[in-house]
Design a protein around this motif. Structure first.
Motif, PDB file in Angstrom:
ATOM      1  N   VAL A  45       7.450  67.694  33.435  1.00  0.00           N
ATOM      2  CA  VAL A  45       8.662  67.756  33.628  1.00  0.00           C
ATOM      3  C   VAL A  45       8.863  67.752  35.357  1.00  0.00           C
ATOM      4  N   VAL A  46       9.947  67.315  35.890  1.00  0.00           N
ATOM      5  CA  VAL A  46      10.142  67.098  37.537  1.00  0.00           C
ATOM      6  C   VAL A  46      11.405  67.772  37.837  1.00  0.00           C
ATOM      7  N   THR A  47      11.376  68.721  38.658  1.00  0.00           N
ATOM      8  CA  THR A  47      12.682  69.137  38.855  1.00  0.00           C
ATOM      9  C   THR A  47      12.898  69.266  40.330  1.00  0.00           C
ATOM     10  N   GLY A  48      14.136  68.796  40.936  1.00  0.00           N
ATOM     11  CA  GLY A  48      14.546  69.248  42.403  1.00  0.00           C
ATOM     12  C   GLY A  48      14.595  70.745  42.644  1.00  0.00           C
ATOM     13  N   VAL A  49      14.048  71.286  43.722  1.00  0.00           N
ATOM     14  CA  VAL A  49      13.890  72.570  43.815  1.00  0.00           C
ATOM     15  C   VAL A  49      15.067  73.177  44.876  1.00  0.00           C
ATOM     16  N   GLY A  50      16.113  72.304  45.293  1.00  0.00           N
ATOM     17  CA  GLY A  50      16.957  72.398  46.331  1.00  0.00           C
ATOM     18  C   GLY A  50      16.315  71.825  47.643  1.00  0.00           C
ATOM     19  N   PRO A  51      17.123  72.479  48.670  1.00  0.00           N
ATOM     20  CA  PRO A  51      18.060  73.465  48.861  1.00  0.00           C
ATOM     21  C   PRO A  51      19.543  72.983  48.079  1.00  0.00           C
ATOM     22  N   GLY A  52      20.226  74.013  47.674  1.00  0.00           N
ATOM     23  CA  GLY A  52      21.455  73.576  47.163  1.00  0.00           C
ATOM     24  C   GLY A  52      22.223  75.243  46.912  1.00  0.00           C
ATOM     25  N   PRO A  53      23.542  75.067  46.602  1.00  0.00           N
ATOM     26  CA  PRO A  53      24.013  76.153  46.026  1.00  0.00           C
ATOM     27  C   PRO A  53      23.599  77.072  45.005  1.00  0.00           C
ATOM     28  N   TYR A  54      23.681  78.316  45.094  1.00  0.00           N
ATOM     29  CA  TYR A  54      22.929  79.464  44.075  1.00  0.00           C
ATOM     30  C   TYR A  54      23.145  78.847  42.577  1.00  0.00           C
ATOM     31  N   THR A  55      24.126  78.995  41.971  1.00  0.00           N
ATOM     32  CA  THR A  55      24.550  78.864  40.814  1.00  0.00           C
ATOM     33  C   THR A  55      24.051  77.408  40.279  1.00  0.00           C
ATOM     34  N   GLY A  56      24.612  76.558  40.971  1.00  0.00           N
ATOM     35  CA  GLY A  56      24.137  74.896  40.468  1.00  0.00           C
ATOM     36  C   GLY A  56      22.783  74.910  40.498  1.00  0.00           C
ATOM     37  N   LEU A  57      22.153  75.052  41.303  1.00  0.00           N
ATOM     38  CA  LEU A  57      20.682  74.857  41.598  1.00  0.00           C
ATOM     39  C   LEU A  57      19.784  75.672  40.459  1.00  0.00           C
ATOM     40  N   ARG A  58      20.246  76.681  39.971  1.00  0.00           N
ATOM     41  CA  ARG A  58      19.630  77.338  38.855  1.00  0.00           C
ATOM     42  C   ARG A  58      19.298  76.705  37.581  1.00  0.00           C
ATOM     43  N   VAL A  59      20.605  76.100  37.443  1.00  0.00           N
ATOM     44  CA  VAL A  59      20.778  75.360  35.910  1.00  0.00           C
ATOM     45  C   VAL A  59      19.533  74.231  35.940  1.00  0.00           C
ATOM     46  N   GLY A  60      19.304  73.494  36.789  1.00  0.00           N
ATOM     47  CA  GLY A  60      18.327  72.434  36.619  1.00  0.00           C
ATOM     48  C   GLY A  60      16.829  73.213  36.514  1.00  0.00           C
ATOM     49  N   LEU A  61      16.527  74.082  37.312  1.00  0.00           N
ATOM     50  CA  LEU A  61      15.424  74.775  37.420  1.00  0.00           C
ATOM     51  C   LEU A  61      15.046  75.723  36.125  1.00  0.00           C
ATOM     52  N   VAL A  62      16.026  76.351  35.406  1.00  0.00           N
ATOM     53  CA  VAL A  62      15.958  77.163  34.316  1.00  0.00           C
ATOM     54  C   VAL A  62      15.738  76.138  33.198  1.00  0.00           C
ATOM     55  N   THR A  63      16.308  74.865  33.194  1.00  0.00           N
ATOM     56  CA  THR A  63      16.084  73.974  32.194  1.00  0.00           C
ATOM     57  C   THR A  63      14.859  73.244  32.123  1.00  0.00           C
ATOM     58  N   ALA A  64      14.301  72.927  33.548  1.00  0.00           N
ATOM     59  CA  ALA A  64      13.027  72.347  33.648  1.00  0.00           C
ATOM     60  C   ALA A  64      11.938  73.478  33.126  1.00  0.00           C
ATOM     61  N   ALA A  65      12.101  74.686  33.809  1.00  0.00           N
ATOM     62  CA  ALA A  65      11.035  75.655  33.180  1.00  0.00           C
ATOM     63  C   ALA A  65      11.103  75.982  31.563  1.00  0.00           C
ATOM     64  N   THR A  66      12.342  75.923  31.069  1.00  0.00           N
ATOM     65  CA  THR A  66      12.246  76.025  29.538  1.00  0.00           C
ATOM     66  C   THR A  66      11.734  74.950  28.913  1.00  0.00           C
ATOM     67  N   PHE A  67      12.076  73.573  29.271  1.00  0.00           N
ATOM     68  CA  PHE A  67      11.151  72.593  28.607  1.00  0.00           C
ATOM     69  C   PHE A  67       9.765  72.461  28.639  1.00  0.00           C
ATOM     70  N   GLY A  68       9.292  73.038  30.090  1.00  0.00           N
ATOM     71  CA  GLY A  68       7.776  72.921  30.335  1.00  0.00           C
ATOM     72  C   GLY A  68       7.384  74.084  29.112  1.00  0.00           C
ATOM     73  N   SER A  69       7.831  75.337  29.202  1.00  0.00           N
ATOM     74  CA  SER A  69       7.391  76.239  28.416  1.00  0.00           C
ATOM     75  C   SER A  69       7.152  75.882  26.834  1.00  0.00           C
ATOM     76  N   ALA A  70       8.414  75.197  26.306  1.00  0.00           N
ATOM     77  CA  ALA A  70       8.377  74.895  24.871  1.00  0.00           C
ATOM     78  C   ALA A  70       7.553  73.726  24.634  1.00  0.00           C
ATOM     79  N   LEU A  71       7.245  72.802  25.399  1.00  0.00           N
ATOM     80  CA  LEU A  71       6.466  71.614  25.283  1.00  0.00           C
ATOM     81  C   LEU A  71       5.086  71.773  25.855  1.00  0.00           C
ATOM     82  N   GLY A  72       4.735  72.872  26.458  1.00  0.00           N
ATOM     83  CA  GLY A  72       3.370  72.972  26.841  1.00  0.00           C
ATOM     84  C   GLY A  72       2.892  72.184  28.106  1.00  0.00           C
ATOM     85  N   VAL A  73       3.917  71.645  28.767  1.00  0.00           N
ATOM     86  CA  VAL A  73       3.525  70.570  29.986  1.00  0.00           C
ATOM     87  C   VAL A  73       3.860  71.102  31.119  1.00  0.00           C
ATOM     88  N   PRO A  74       3.278  70.616  32.252  1.00  0.00           N
ATOM     89  CA  PRO A  74       3.320  71.013  33.587  1.00  0.00           C
ATOM     90  C   PRO A  74       4.870  70.711  34.253  1.00  0.00           C
TER      91      PRO A  74
END
Length: 230
Positions: free
Chosen positions: A60-89
Protein backbone atom coordinates in the motif's frame (compact mmCIF):
# COMPACT_ATOMS: atom_id res chain seq x y z
CA UNK A 1 3.33 -6.80 -7.61
CA UNK A 2 0.05 -5.03 -7.05
CA UNK A 3 0.28 -1.62 -5.41
CA UNK A 4 -2.77 0.12 -3.96
CA UNK A 5 -2.18 3.86 -3.64
CA UNK A 6 -4.37 6.42 -1.85
CA UNK A 7 -4.12 10.11 -1.00
CA UNK A 8 -6.42 12.52 0.82
CA UNK A 9 -4.00 15.36 1.59
CA UNK A 10 -5.59 17.71 -0.96
CA UNK A 11 -9.25 18.20 -1.98
CA UNK A 12 -8.77 15.25 -4.35
CA UNK A 13 -9.87 11.89 -2.94
CA UNK A 14 -7.82 9.54 -5.05
CA UNK A 15 -7.02 5.83 -5.33
CA UNK A 16 -5.16 3.73 -7.92
CA UNK A 17 -3.81 0.26 -8.64
CA UNK A 18 -0.40 -0.35 -10.24
CA UNK A 19 1.08 -3.69 -11.26
CA UNK A 20 4.71 -2.55 -11.17
CA UNK A 21 4.70 -1.71 -14.86
CA UNK A 22 1.60 0.39 -15.46
CA UNK A 23 -1.46 1.89 -13.81
CA UNK A 24 -4.32 -0.59 -14.00
CA UNK A 25 -7.08 1.69 -12.69
CA UNK A 26 -7.48 5.04 -10.99
CA UNK A 27 -10.23 7.11 -9.44
CA UNK A 28 -10.12 10.75 -8.34
CA UNK A 29 -12.85 13.05 -7.12
CA UNK A 30 -12.35 16.61 -5.87
CA UNK A 31 -14.41 17.22 -2.74
CA UNK A 32 -12.66 18.82 0.22
CA UNK A 33 -15.37 17.88 2.73
CA UNK A 34 -16.08 14.21 1.99
CA UNK A 35 -12.76 12.37 2.18
CA UNK A 36 -14.14 9.84 4.65
CA UNK A 37 -17.20 9.10 2.53
CA UNK A 38 -15.47 8.85 -0.83
CA UNK A 39 -12.19 7.00 -0.30
CA UNK A 40 -13.40 3.43 0.27
CA UNK A 41 -15.84 3.57 -2.68
CA UNK A 42 -12.90 4.79 -4.79
CA UNK A 43 -10.85 1.79 -3.69
CA UNK A 44 -13.77 -0.50 -4.58
CA UNK A 45 -14.00 1.10 -8.03
CA UNK A 46 -10.34 0.66 -8.92
CA UNK A 47 -10.35 -2.95 -7.73
CA UNK A 48 -13.45 -3.69 -9.82
CA UNK A 49 -12.07 -1.91 -12.87
CA UNK A 50 -8.80 -3.83 -12.64
CA UNK A 51 -10.59 -7.13 -12.02
CA UNK A 52 -8.64 -7.58 -8.79
CA UNK A 53 -9.50 -8.40 -5.21
CA UNK A 54 -8.17 -6.68 -2.13
CA UNK A 55 -6.29 -9.77 -0.96
CA UNK A 56 -4.18 -9.61 -4.14
CA UNK A 57 -2.61 -6.31 -3.06
CA UNK A 58 1.08 -6.72 -2.18
CA UNK A 59 1.81 -3.22 -0.85
CA UNK A 60 0.00 0.00 0.00
CA UNK A 61 1.24 3.49 -0.88
CA UNK A 62 -0.11 6.59 0.82
CA UNK A 63 0.49 10.30 0.53
CA UNK A 64 1.59 11.65 3.91
CA UNK A 65 0.93 15.31 3.17
CA UNK A 66 1.42 18.03 4.02
CA UNK A 67 -2.29 18.66 4.17
CA UNK A 68 -5.17 19.76 6.40
CA UNK A 69 -5.47 17.76 9.61
CA UNK A 70 -8.74 15.88 9.18
CA UNK A 71 -8.62 15.06 5.48
CA UNK A 72 -5.01 13.91 5.63
CA UNK A 73 -5.73 11.39 8.37
CA UNK A 74 -8.44 9.64 6.35
CA UNK A 75 -5.98 8.33 3.77
CA UNK A 76 -3.31 7.46 6.32
CA UNK A 77 -5.65 5.53 8.60
CA UNK A 78 -7.15 3.70 5.63
CA UNK A 79 -3.70 2.75 4.32
CA UNK A 80 -2.57 1.58 7.76
CA UNK A 81 -5.72 -0.50 8.18
CA UNK A 82 -5.28 -2.19 4.81
CA UNK A 83 -1.62 -2.86 5.54
CA UNK A 84 -2.41 -4.43 8.90
CA UNK A 85 -5.34 -6.50 7.63
CA UNK A 86 -3.44 -7.79 4.59
CA UNK A 87 -0.06 -8.14 6.26
CA UNK A 88 1.65 -6.04 3.57
CA UNK A 89 4.05 -3.08 3.80
CA UNK A 90 2.76 0.49 3.75
CA UNK A 91 4.98 3.08 2.04
CA UNK A 92 4.65 6.81 2.63
CA UNK A 93 5.41 9.46 0.02
CA UNK A 94 5.30 13.23 0.29
CA UNK A 95 2.15 14.40 -1.48
CA UNK A 96 4.05 17.29 -3.08
CA UNK A 97 6.53 14.79 -4.51
CA UNK A 98 3.61 13.01 -6.19
CA UNK A 99 2.49 16.29 -7.74
CA UNK A 100 6.03 17.03 -8.92
CA UNK A 101 6.32 13.58 -10.47
CA UNK A 102 2.97 13.99 -12.24
CA UNK A 103 4.03 17.40 -13.55
CA UNK A 104 6.98 15.77 -15.25
CA UNK A 105 5.00 12.81 -16.54
CA UNK A 106 1.86 14.65 -17.68
CA UNK A 107 3.02 18.17 -18.51
CA UNK A 108 6.64 17.65 -19.51
CA UNK A 109 8.02 19.76 -16.66
CA UNK A 110 11.73 19.22 -16.22
CA UNK A 111 12.93 21.79 -13.69
CA UNK A 112 13.64 23.73 -11.71
CA UNK A 113 10.09 24.47 -10.54
CA UNK A 114 7.92 24.82 -7.46
CA UNK A 115 4.87 22.87 -6.29
CA UNK A 116 2.24 24.61 -4.16
CA UNK A 117 -1.02 23.31 -2.70
CA UNK A 118 -3.71 25.16 -0.75
CA UNK A 119 -2.99 25.18 2.99
CA UNK A 120 -6.02 27.39 3.78
CA UNK A 121 -5.62 30.35 6.15
CA UNK A 122 -4.27 32.25 3.09
CA UNK A 123 -1.17 30.01 3.09
CA UNK A 124 0.31 27.37 0.81
CA UNK A 125 2.21 24.15 1.33
CA UNK A 126 5.14 24.29 -1.03
CA UNK A 127 8.46 22.74 -2.06
CA UNK A 128 11.09 23.57 -4.66
CA UNK A 129 12.32 20.93 -7.12
CA UNK A 130 15.38 20.55 -9.34
CA UNK A 131 13.52 17.90 -11.37
CA UNK A 132 10.31 15.87 -11.03
CA UNK A 133 12.11 13.43 -8.72
CA UNK A 134 14.54 15.69 -6.88
CA UNK A 135 13.23 17.97 -4.14
CA UNK A 136 15.59 20.79 -3.18
CA UNK A 137 13.77 22.47 -0.29
CA UNK A 138 10.64 21.95 1.75
CA UNK A 139 7.99 20.99 2.30
CA UNK A 140 7.04 24.15 4.15
CA UNK A 141 3.97 26.27 4.85
CA UNK A 142 4.01 30.02 4.27
CA UNK A 143 2.00 32.99 3.09
CA UNK A 144 2.53 33.35 -0.68
CA UNK A 145 3.70 36.95 -0.39
CA UNK A 146 6.44 35.91 2.04
CA UNK A 147 8.04 33.46 -0.43
CA UNK A 148 7.34 35.25 -3.71
CA UNK A 149 10.77 36.84 -3.91
CA UNK A 150 12.76 33.65 -3.34
CA UNK A 151 10.64 31.76 -5.91
CA UNK A 152 10.60 34.53 -8.52
CA UNK A 153 10.96 33.25 -12.06
CA UNK A 154 10.24 29.62 -11.24
CA UNK A 155 7.43 27.80 -13.06
CA UNK A 156 4.76 26.67 -10.61
CA UNK A 157 2.48 23.64 -10.34
CA UNK A 158 -0.55 23.00 -8.14
CA UNK A 159 -3.80 24.51 -6.91
CA UNK A 160 -1.95 26.71 -4.44
CA UNK A 161 -0.13 28.43 -7.28
CA UNK A 162 -3.40 29.03 -9.12
CA UNK A 163 -4.93 30.64 -6.05
CA UNK A 164 -2.18 33.27 -5.73
CA UNK A 165 -1.12 34.49 -9.18
CA UNK A 166 0.72 37.50 -7.75
CA UNK A 167 3.15 35.19 -5.97
CA UNK A 168 3.15 32.49 -8.68
CA UNK A 169 2.80 34.31 -12.01
CA UNK A 170 4.14 31.44 -14.14
CA UNK A 171 1.82 28.45 -13.70
CA UNK A 172 2.67 25.53 -15.99
CA UNK A 173 -0.16 24.98 -18.54
CA UNK A 174 -1.68 21.52 -18.35
CA UNK A 175 0.02 20.60 -15.09
CA UNK A 176 -2.13 18.88 -12.45
CA UNK A 177 -3.75 20.94 -9.71
CA UNK A 178 -4.04 18.12 -7.19
CA UNK A 179 -2.11 14.94 -6.55
CA UNK A 180 -3.28 11.68 -8.10
CA UNK A 181 -2.84 8.24 -6.57
CA UNK A 182 -1.82 7.03 -10.03
CA UNK A 183 1.24 9.29 -9.89
CA UNK A 184 2.07 8.18 -6.35
CA UNK A 185 1.78 4.53 -7.35
CA UNK A 186 3.97 5.00 -10.43
CA UNK A 187 6.59 6.85 -8.38
CA UNK A 188 6.56 4.13 -5.72
CA UNK A 189 6.88 1.41 -8.38
CA UNK A 190 9.94 3.15 -9.83
CA UNK A 191 11.53 3.45 -6.40
CA UNK A 192 10.87 -0.20 -5.58
CA UNK A 193 12.33 -1.29 -8.92
CA UNK A 194 15.44 0.73 -8.11
CA UNK A 195 15.94 -1.14 -4.87
CA UNK A 196 13.41 0.33 -2.53
CA UNK A 197 14.31 3.01 -0.05
CA UNK A 198 16.65 5.34 -1.91
CA UNK A 199 18.72 8.01 -0.21
CA UNK A 200 17.31 11.41 0.81
CA UNK A 201 18.48 13.12 -2.39
CA UNK A 202 16.35 10.71 -4.40
CA UNK A 203 13.32 11.15 -2.15
CA UNK A 204 13.22 8.19 0.21
CA UNK A 205 10.01 6.51 1.30
CA UNK A 206 8.64 8.14 4.42
CA UNK A 207 6.99 6.52 7.44
CA UNK A 208 3.22 6.35 6.81
CA UNK A 209 2.56 9.06 9.36
CA UNK A 210 0.95 12.50 8.86
CA UNK A 211 3.31 15.26 7.80
CA UNK A 212 1.93 18.20 9.77
CA UNK A 213 3.58 21.57 9.32
CA UNK A 214 1.43 23.47 11.81
CA UNK A 215 -0.90 22.87 14.73
CA UNK A 216 -4.50 21.75 14.04
CA UNK A 217 -7.35 24.24 14.18
CA UNK A 218 -9.04 22.32 16.99
CA UNK A 219 -7.60 23.03 20.42
CA UNK A 220 -8.23 21.51 23.84
CA UNK A 221 -10.07 24.06 26.01
CA UNK A 222 -7.87 25.60 28.67
CA UNK A 223 -10.63 25.94 31.25
CA UNK A 224 -13.25 23.26 31.63
CA UNK A 225 -16.74 24.13 32.80
CA UNK A 226 -17.71 22.29 35.99
CA UNK A 227 -20.85 20.21 35.35
CA UNK A 228 -20.83 17.91 38.40
CA UNK A 229 -22.71 18.78 41.59
CA UNK A 230 -20.69 20.65 44.19
Amino acid sequence: MLLLAVDTATPAVTAALHDGTKVLAESSRVDARRHGELLLPAVDRVLAEAGATLDAVTAVVTGVGPGPYTGLRVGLVTAATFGSALGVPVYGLCTLDGLAYAAGRDAGVTGPFVVATDARRKEVYWARYASPRERLTGPAVDRPADIAEQLAGLPAVGAGALLYPDAFPTVVPGAPEHVSAAALAALAAEKLAEGGDAGPAEGAFLPPQPLYLRRPDAQVPKNYKVVTPQ
